[in-house]
Design an enzyme around this catalytic site. Structure first.
Site, PDB file in Angstrom:
ATOM      1  N   ARG A 191     -12.080  11.929 -19.181  1.00 29.28           N
ATOM      2  CA  ARG A 191     -12.221  12.508 -17.829  1.00 29.28           C
ATOM      3  C   ARG A 191     -12.652  11.487 -16.774  1.00 29.28           C
ATOM      4  O   ARG A 191     -13.166  11.843 -15.718  1.00 29.28           O
ATOM      5  CB  ARG A 191     -13.196  13.685 -17.818  1.00 29.28           C
ATOM      6  N   LYS A 250      -4.891   5.244  -5.541  1.00 26.24           N
ATOM      7  CA  LYS A 250      -3.729   5.970  -6.079  1.00 26.24           C
ATOM      8  C   LYS A 250      -3.368   5.352  -7.423  1.00 26.24           C
ATOM      9  O   LYS A 250      -3.164   4.135  -7.522  1.00 26.24           O
ATOM     10  CB  LYS A 250      -2.534   5.857  -5.140  1.00 26.24           C
ATOM     11  N   GLU A 256       5.306  -5.225   2.188  1.00 27.75           N
ATOM     12  CA  GLU A 256       4.171  -4.330   2.447  1.00 27.75           C
ATOM     13  C   GLU A 256       3.286  -4.896   3.562  1.00 27.75           C
ATOM     14  O   GLU A 256       2.688  -4.144   4.331  1.00 27.75           O
ATOM     15  CB  GLU A 256       3.340  -4.112   1.169  1.00 27.75           C
ATOM     16  N   LYS A 286      -5.628  -0.981   5.530  1.00 37.51           N
ATOM     17  CA  LYS A 286      -5.541   0.055   4.482  1.00 37.51           C
ATOM     18  C   LYS A 286      -6.913   0.683   4.240  1.00 37.51           C
ATOM     19  O   LYS A 286      -7.026   1.903   4.091  1.00 37.51           O
ATOM     20  CB  LYS A 286      -4.965  -0.523   3.186  1.00 37.51           C
ATOM     21  N   GLU A 308      -4.647  11.761   1.493  1.00 37.67           N
ATOM     22  CA  GLU A 308      -3.351  11.832   2.182  1.00 37.67           C
ATOM     23  C   GLU A 308      -3.037  13.221   2.713  1.00 37.67           C
ATOM     24  O   GLU A 308      -1.969  13.776   2.484  1.00 37.67           O
ATOM     25  CB  GLU A 308      -2.226  11.348   1.244  1.00 37.67           C
ATOM     26  N   ARG A 324      -2.885   8.939   6.126  1.00 39.60           N
ATOM     27  CA  ARG A 324      -2.549   8.019   5.033  1.00 39.60           C
ATOM     28  C   ARG A 324      -1.049   8.007   4.741  1.00 39.60           C
ATOM     29  O   ARG A 324      -0.510   7.007   4.255  1.00 39.60           O
ATOM     30  CB  ARG A 324      -3.347   8.364   3.774  1.00 39.60           C
ATOM     31  N   ASN A 384       3.337   5.273   3.822  1.00 43.00           N
ATOM     32  CA  ASN A 384       4.564   5.471   3.045  1.00 43.00           C
ATOM     33  C   ASN A 384       5.813   5.111   3.848  1.00 43.00           C
ATOM     34  O   ASN A 384       6.928   5.442   3.424  1.00 43.00           O
ATOM     35  CB  ASN A 384       4.664   6.929   2.573  1.00 43.00           C
ATOM     36  N   HIS A 386       9.022   4.251   2.099  1.00 40.04           N
ATOM     37  CA  HIS A 386       8.901   4.549   0.669  1.00 40.04           C
ATOM     38  C   HIS A 386       9.843   5.650   0.208  1.00 40.04           C
ATOM     39  O   HIS A 386      10.313   5.632  -0.924  1.00 40.04           O
ATOM     40  CB  HIS A 386       7.460   4.930   0.320  1.00 40.04           C
ATOM     41  N   HIS A 418      12.180   4.902  -2.577  1.00 38.68           N
ATOM     42  CA  HIS A 418      12.106   5.552  -3.891  1.00 38.68           C
ATOM     43  C   HIS A 418      13.494   5.980  -4.363  1.00 38.68           C
ATOM     44  O   HIS A 418      13.794   5.952  -5.553  1.00 38.68           O
ATOM     45  CB  HIS A 418      11.175   6.762  -3.849  1.00 38.68           C
ATOM     46  N   HIS A 443       9.797  -2.968  -6.275  1.00 39.48           N
ATOM     47  CA  HIS A 443       9.279  -1.927  -5.385  1.00 39.48           C
ATOM     48  C   HIS A 443       9.238  -2.416  -3.930  1.00 39.48           C
ATOM     49  O   HIS A 443       9.715  -1.745  -3.008  1.00 39.48           O
ATOM     50  CB  HIS A 443       7.886  -1.504  -5.859  1.00 39.48           C
TER      51      HIS A 443
HETATM   52  P1  NAD Z   1       4.698  -5.839 -10.924  1.00 41.56           P
HETATM   53  O1  NAD Z   1       3.369  -5.350 -11.251  1.00 41.56           O
HETATM   54  O2  NAD Z   1       5.842  -5.441 -11.803  1.00 41.56           O
HETATM   55  O3  NAD Z   1       4.655  -7.435 -10.858  1.00 41.56           O
HETATM   56  C1  NAD Z   1       5.829  -8.136 -10.572  1.00 41.56           C
HETATM   57  C2  NAD Z   1       6.121  -9.210 -11.646  1.00 41.56           C
HETATM   58  O4  NAD Z   1       5.249 -10.328 -11.452  1.00 41.56           O
HETATM   59  C3  NAD Z   1       5.903  -8.757 -13.064  1.00 41.56           C
HETATM   60  O5  NAD Z   1       6.863  -9.338 -13.901  1.00 41.56           O
HETATM   61  C4  NAD Z   1       4.521  -9.307 -13.374  1.00 41.56           C
HETATM   62  O6  NAD Z   1       4.295  -9.461 -14.753  1.00 41.56           O
HETATM   63  C5  NAD Z   1       4.570 -10.627 -12.660  1.00 41.56           C
HETATM   64  N1  NAD Z   1       3.285 -11.189 -12.255  1.00 41.56           N
HETATM   65  C6  NAD Z   1       2.225 -10.506 -11.783  1.00 41.56           C
HETATM   66  N2  NAD Z   1       1.283 -11.352 -11.373  1.00 41.56           N
HETATM   67  C7  NAD Z   1       1.732 -12.598 -11.609  1.00 41.56           C
HETATM   68  C8  NAD Z   1       1.206 -13.896 -11.388  1.00 41.56           C
HETATM   69  N3  NAD Z   1       0.030 -14.080 -10.769  1.00 41.56           N
HETATM   70  N4  NAD Z   1       1.923 -14.963 -11.783  1.00 41.56           N
HETATM   71  C9  NAD Z   1       3.162 -14.782 -12.353  1.00 41.56           C
HETATM   72  N5  NAD Z   1       3.731 -13.595 -12.563  1.00 41.56           N
HETATM   73  C10 NAD Z   1       3.015 -12.504 -12.183  1.00 41.56           C
HETATM   74  O7  NAD Z   1       5.131  -5.427  -9.436  1.00 41.56           O
HETATM   75  P2  NAD Z   1       4.283  -5.228  -8.085  1.00 41.56           P
HETATM   76  O8  NAD Z   1       5.263  -5.464  -7.018  1.00 41.56           O
HETATM   77  O9  NAD Z   1       3.006  -5.959  -8.095  1.00 41.56           O
HETATM   78  O10 NAD Z   1       3.895  -3.676  -8.112  1.00 41.56           O
HETATM   79  C11 NAD Z   1       4.858  -2.659  -7.994  1.00 41.56           C
HETATM   80  C12 NAD Z   1       4.227  -1.352  -8.417  1.00 41.56           C
HETATM   81  O11 NAD Z   1       3.128  -1.041  -7.563  1.00 41.56           O
HETATM   82  C13 NAD Z   1       5.160  -0.173  -8.362  1.00 41.56           C
HETATM   83  O12 NAD Z   1       5.059   0.545  -9.573  1.00 41.56           O
HETATM   84  C14 NAD Z   1       4.628   0.661  -7.220  1.00 41.56           C
HETATM   85  O13 NAD Z   1       4.877   2.018  -7.371  1.00 41.56           O
HETATM   86  C15 NAD Z   1       3.172   0.344  -7.279  1.00 41.56           C
HETATM   87  N6  NAD Z   1       2.466   0.555  -6.006  1.00 41.56           N
HETATM   88  C16 NAD Z   1       1.343   1.307  -6.035  1.00 41.56           C
HETATM   89  C17 NAD Z   1       0.621   1.507  -4.874  1.00 41.56           C
HETATM   90  C18 NAD Z   1      -0.662   2.288  -4.917  1.00 41.56           C
HETATM   91  O14 NAD Z   1      -1.221   2.581  -3.857  1.00 41.56           O
HETATM   92  N7  NAD Z   1      -1.179   2.599  -6.080  1.00 41.56           N
HETATM   93  C19 NAD Z   1       1.036   0.944  -3.670  1.00 41.56           C
HETATM   94  C20 NAD Z   1       2.186   0.162  -3.674  1.00 41.56           C
HETATM   95  C21 NAD Z   1       2.901  -0.026  -4.854  1.00 41.56           C
HETATM   96  N1  GLY Z   2       0.798   2.778  -0.796  1.00 42.22           N
HETATM   97  C1  GLY Z   2       0.526   4.014  -0.129  1.00 42.22           C
HETATM   98  C2  GLY Z   2      -0.864   4.469  -0.244  1.00 42.22           C
HETATM   99  O1  GLY Z   2      -1.696   3.861  -0.907  1.00 42.22           O
HETATM  100  O2  GLY Z   2      -1.204   5.477   0.298  1.00 42.22           O
END
Ligand code: NAD
Ligand code: GLY
Length: 358
Positions: free
Chosen positions: A118, A140, A182, A224, A234, A238, A242, A245, A249, A262
């Site tokens: 939990r 998130k 972003e 942010k 949100e 907030r 998006n 997005h 998506h 992404h």
């Molecule tokens: P990712 O986590 O897949 O990383 C991209 C690539 O880079 C991967 O292959 C990873 O292994 C590699 N990598 C990471 N750090 C590295 C480093 N320092 N050196 C070398 N390689 C490295 O992709 P991302 O773009 O970081 O994240 C995308 C994800 O984030 C999506 O799933 C998206 O939905 C999510 N997201 C979430 C939020 C939120 O608010 N929670 C906001 C935006 C995006």
């Molecule tokens: N990336 C959108 C949010 O965190 O609300």
């Protein structure tokens, strides 16, 4: 080191931004204060940085869980395997999950921390630019479902975000570019001066100038943090985060979360949103032109895959941004001004989708 705070009452937490943070025992040890750590990372990031982090946590018990790399593994099945490991190792509620990775690791580890017994504590240690400026901040967490992205998740704020900009030096160029999308988003939704600054500094950002990166990360996290503090769940403002997005998506879902990063999908999605805003007569064409040029200079794609307008609409309709049967969109009314709306003529969306998705 620069520090920002996400102000959420007793759940407030710091965002620490700087160089050499992963080497700092004084900074990392207090995050655990003697408790068990569960370090969640992946097969790409762990070989680069897990040893360094564990060295800084010397003397503390650290259970390592290494995930396969890639968005296609951000699933309930992967989370379930992590739960198996935690239970097999008798990890208790006092554990701290350390999410060391990009947004994929951060979202999945965050989801695990939100659900395990939990809820256990979480510290985000972002390693991509996208995670530095967006996914590690704001609480998130989620995994994907075949029917839609981030469909299963929870809000679970971290105890701290430790953004060590040194880690960005090993990031592949394509990932750096995806993160820039972003950063551009923050300028578009609320800060025209920051947008101007990005235009002037995009080459320095691509060259990984420490000074340029740290300004981009600081200003993005500041925007942010302020928005999350005002609207954590949100209910309103907030949703502006998006921008791009919902269109993005559709791109990611239709291409199986594999071909498009992404951030790349968000960049193209923002351009589609800007062009729809122009179509509605709410945005000066010069802003669309500046955005297109900036995305191109950042090396980001500006053309969506031709998946067909109907298919794109189907994916957008299962997105979480559907409200009372209508797809809610973030649209622009100027540079640095955005609105969330479901009040637009259907024909404008239809024409926009046809123009971009075929
Ligand atoms: P990712 O986590 O897949 O990383 C991209 C690539 O880079 C991967 O292959 C990873 O292994 C590699 N990598 C990471 N750090 C590295 C480093 N320092 N050196 C070398 N390689 C490295 O992709 P991302 O773009 O970081 O994240 C995308 C994800 O984030 C999506 O799933 C998206 O939905 C999510 N997201 C979430 C939020 C939120 O608010 N929670 C906001 C935006 C995006
Ligand atoms: N990336 C959108 C949010 O965190 O609300």
């Amino acid at each position: 080191m620069q520090t920002l705070t996400v102000s959420l009452g007793e759940r407030s937490y710091p965002i620490l931004i700087g160089t050499g943070l992963l080497r700092s025992r004084e900074l990392l040890a207090p995050q655990l204060s003697g408790r068990n750590a569960v370090l969640i990372s992946n097969t790409v990031v762990a070989p680069l940085y897990a040893q360094l982090l564990k060295h800084s946590l010397e003397g503390q018990r650290v259970l390592e869980v290494i995930l396969p790399d890639g968005e296609q593994h951000k699933t309930l099945a992967t989370a379930s395997r992590v739960f198996d490991v935690l239970i097999a190792n008798r990890i208790g509620r006092d554990a701290v999950v350390l999410a060391l990775g990009g947004g994929v690791v951060g979202d999945l580890a965050g989801f695990v921390a939100a659900c395990y017994q939990r809820g256990v504590d979480l510290v985000q240690i972002p390693t991509t630019l996208l995670a530095h400026v967006d996914s590690s901040v704001g609480g998130k967490t989620a995994v994907n479902h075949p029917g839609g992205k981030n469909m299963i998740g929870a809000f679970h704020q971290p105890r701290a975000v430790i953004a060590d900009t040194d880690l960005l030096q090993t990031l592949p160029d394509r990932e750096l570019r995806a993160g820039l999308a972003e950063v551009i988003k923050y300028g578009l939704i609320c800060d025209p001066i920051f947008f101007d600054w990005i235009e002037a500094n995009v080459d320095a950002l691509l060259a990984r100038s420490a000074q340029a990166l740290s300004h981009a990360i600081y200003r993005s996290c500041q925007i942010k943090a302020q928005i999350v503090a005002r609207d954590e769940r949100e209910h309103g403002e907030r949703a502006l985060l998006n921008l791009g997005h919902t269109f993005g998506h559709a791109i990611e879902s239709a291409t199986g979360y594999v071909d498009w990063q992404h951030g790349e999908a968000v960049g193209t999605g923002m351009l589609i949103a800007a062009e729809m805003s122009q179509r509605l007569g709410n945005l000066d064409p010069s802003v669309v032109g500046r955005l297109r040029a900036l995305l191109q200079r950042a090396g980001l794609p500006v053309a969506a895959p031709r998946i067909g307008a109907a298919r794109a609409f189907d994916y957008m309709s299962v997105d979480k941004k559907v409200h009372a049967g209508r797809v809610r969109l973030v649209l622009l009314t100027g540079l640095g001004r955005a609105v969330v709306t479901s009040d637009y003529p259907d024909a404008a969306l239809r024409d926009t989708l046809a123009a971009h998705f075929g």
